[in-house]
Scaffold this motif. Structure first.
Motif, short mmCIF file in Angstrom:
data_model
loop_
_atom_site.label_atom_id
_atom_site.label_comp_id
_atom_site.label_asym_id
_atom_site.label_seq_id
_atom_site.Cartn_x
_atom_site.Cartn_y
_atom_site.Cartn_z
N ALA A 139 3.27 -18.38 11.36
CA ALA A 139 2.22 -17.61 10.69
C ALA A 139 1.29 -18.54 9.90
CB ALA A 139 2.84 -16.56 9.78
N ARG A 140 1.88 -19.55 9.24
CA ARG A 140 1.07 -20.54 8.51
C ARG A 140 0.22 -21.36 9.47
NH1 ARG A 140 -0.40 -20.82 3.53
NH2 ARG A 140 -0.39 -23.09 3.67
N LEU A 141 0.78 -21.71 10.62
CA LEU A 141 0.03 -22.45 11.62
C LEU A 141 -1.21 -21.67 12.05
CD1 LEU A 141 -0.12 -24.89 13.59
CD2 LEU A 141 1.34 -23.59 15.15
N GLY A 142 -1.03 -20.37 12.31
CA GLY A 142 -2.16 -19.53 12.68
C GLY A 142 -3.19 -19.43 11.58
N ALA A 143 -2.74 -19.27 10.34
CA ALA A 143 -3.66 -19.14 9.20
C ALA A 143 -4.42 -20.44 8.97
CB ALA A 143 -2.88 -18.74 7.95
N THR A 153 -5.62 -31.35 10.36
CA THR A 153 -4.92 -31.86 11.54
C THR A 153 -3.47 -32.20 11.25
OG1 THR A 153 -6.96 -32.69 12.54
CG2 THR A 153 -4.90 -33.66 13.29
N ASP A 154 -3.22 -32.91 10.14
CA ASP A 154 -1.85 -33.29 9.81
C ASP A 154 -0.98 -32.06 9.55
OD1 ASP A 154 -2.32 -35.97 10.13
OD2 ASP A 154 -2.66 -36.37 8.00
N LEU A 155 -1.56 -31.06 8.87
CA LEU A 155 -0.81 -29.83 8.61
C LEU A 155 -0.50 -29.09 9.90
CD1 LEU A 155 -2.37 -28.28 5.39
CD2 LEU A 155 0.01 -28.95 5.72
N LEU A 156 -1.48 -28.97 10.78
CA LEU A 156 -1.25 -28.29 12.06
C LEU A 156 -0.13 -28.99 12.83
CD1 LEU A 156 -4.93 -27.65 13.23
CD2 LEU A 156 -3.32 -25.95 12.32
N ASP A 157 -0.19 -30.31 12.86
CA ASP A 157 0.82 -31.08 13.58
C ASP A 157 2.21 -30.90 12.96
OD1 ASP A 157 1.62 -33.11 15.57
OD2 ASP A 157 1.95 -34.36 13.80
N ALA A 158 2.27 -30.92 11.62
CA ALA A 158 3.55 -30.77 10.93
C ALA A 158 4.15 -29.39 11.17
CB ALA A 158 3.37 -31.02 9.43
N TYR A 159 3.32 -28.34 11.06
CA TYR A 159 3.82 -26.99 11.31
C TYR A 159 4.32 -26.86 12.75
CZ TYR A 159 1.54 -25.36 6.98
OH TYR A 159 1.17 -25.16 5.67
N LEU A 160 3.57 -27.39 13.69
CA LEU A 160 3.92 -27.30 15.10
C LEU A 160 5.25 -28.00 15.38
CD1 LEU A 160 2.95 -26.48 17.97
CD2 LEU A 160 1.85 -28.72 18.10
N THR A 161 5.38 -29.23 14.88
CA THR A 161 6.60 -30.00 15.11
C THR A 161 7.81 -29.33 14.46
OG1 THR A 161 5.32 -32.05 15.21
CG2 THR A 161 7.67 -32.25 14.80
N SER A 162 7.65 -28.83 13.23
CA SER A 162 8.75 -28.17 12.54
C SER A 162 9.20 -26.92 13.29
CB SER A 162 8.33 -27.79 11.12
OG SER A 162 8.03 -28.92 10.35
N ALA A 163 8.24 -26.11 13.72
CA ALA A 163 8.59 -24.87 14.41
C ALA A 163 9.33 -25.14 15.71
CB ALA A 163 7.33 -24.05 14.68
N LEU A 164 8.85 -26.10 16.51
CA LEU A 164 9.50 -26.40 17.78
C LEU A 164 10.89 -27.00 17.58
CD1 LEU A 164 6.52 -27.89 19.84
CD2 LEU A 164 7.80 -25.81 20.36
#
Length: 295
Positions: A139-143, A153-164
């Motif tokens: 949800a944070r990634l989408g927001a 960019t760094d936040l998007l990457d961190a959220y993506l990596t954490s979720a996966l």
């Protein structure tokens, strides 16, 4: 005659046109409602997809297999897989489309996460604290994608990596029992990768990491090959290469500046190293990647 399965970057859009993103996000209703809540069988040749479904219901089609969708759930779809969806009108959630070459771990790579990402998955996100954390992270990634604020960019990457990474752990509902040697090898590899994260810019050799782990270089190489299929030296080089790729795409620094940040005092040596690892110079690789992204 069987109708061919179309290939899209985004569903319904011409795949011959250059994509202009490494990560794209949209709500599931925004696109599925255009097609009467049914997304026909299709594939994405170069993209990995994640669907976070918070509410509603439906079916996921993976090739000839149909699976019911019961939220909250995270659905992952590897590149080149024929897939489609049927959604209820009250469906709620996001779909994330990620350029596969920009994932920290490639689907099919010889690792637990790479193996998990190589097949389509539905990962339930209820019933555990970790499941709730994955749902919140998506949800944070989408927001964050929607807000389009600076330094995202760094936040998007961190959220993506954490979720996966966490979803892969959750998805091991019936993990194969490791023997003691496999478990120890995995633990040592985690320690090695942790040290590599700290010291890769200092260009420490494999002997340094072996010494820090209390192993002989031969033993460290044996563990690395057993777990990843690569030698310790190859893993060290790949780490530097991956960091260089990310810097070349996601920062505005010159090739020389990026080389300095990664511990290369000689720009020419950085270019030779990158060419040896990728078959392209840093400048040529940066240009090719930016052309893919329409930049």
């Amino acid at each position: 005659m069987t109708k061919p399965v179309p290939t899209y970057e985004l569903y319904g859009e011409d795949a011959r046109e250059r994509p202009d993103f490494w990560l794209h996000c949209e709500t599931i209703p925004s696109r599925s409602s255009l097609y009467h809540w049914e997304i026909g069988l299709h594939r994405h040749q170069n993209f990995f997809q994640i669907l976070y479904i918070a509410g509603g219901s439906g079916d996921a089609l993976f090739g000839e297999t149909v699976q019911p969708i019961r939220p909250p759930v995270m659905i992952t779809v590897p590149p080149a897989l024929n897939h489609g969806f049927r959604f209820s009108r009250d469906i709620d959630g996001f779909v994330f489309t990620v350029l596969a070459s920009h994932l920290r771990v490639s689907p099919g790579e010889r690792s637990r996460l790479g193996s998990w990402m190589a097949a389509p998955r539905q990962t339930r996100l209820d019933g555990s604290e970790d499941g709730g954390y994955v749902a919140l992270t998506l949800a944070r990634l989408g927001a964050e994608w929607e807000a389009n604020r600076s330094h995202r960019t760094d936040l998007l990457d961190a959220y993506l990596t954490s979720a996966l990474t966490l979803a892969a752990r959750l998805g091991e509902e019936h993990p194969v029992k490791d023997d003691a040697a496999d478990t120890e090898n995995q633990r040592r590899m985690e320690q090695f990768l942790g040290l590599l994260q700290q010291h890769h810019r200092a260009h420490r050799p494999a002997t340094f990491y072996a010494r820090e782990l209390g192993l002989s270089p031969t033993h460290l190489n044996r563990i690395a090959r057993d777990v990843t299929g690569q030698s310790a030296h190859e893993i060290i080089a790949r780490k530097l290469t991956d960091e260089a790729r990310r810097e070349l795409v996601f920062t505005r620094g010159s090739v020389q500046e990026i080389g300095f940040r990664l511990g290369f005092a000689d720009p020419a040596y950085f270019s030779r190293f990158f060419l040896r690892q990728t078959g392209m110079t840093p400048r040529a690789w940066r240009l090719a990647e930016r052309m893919k992204l329409g930049a």
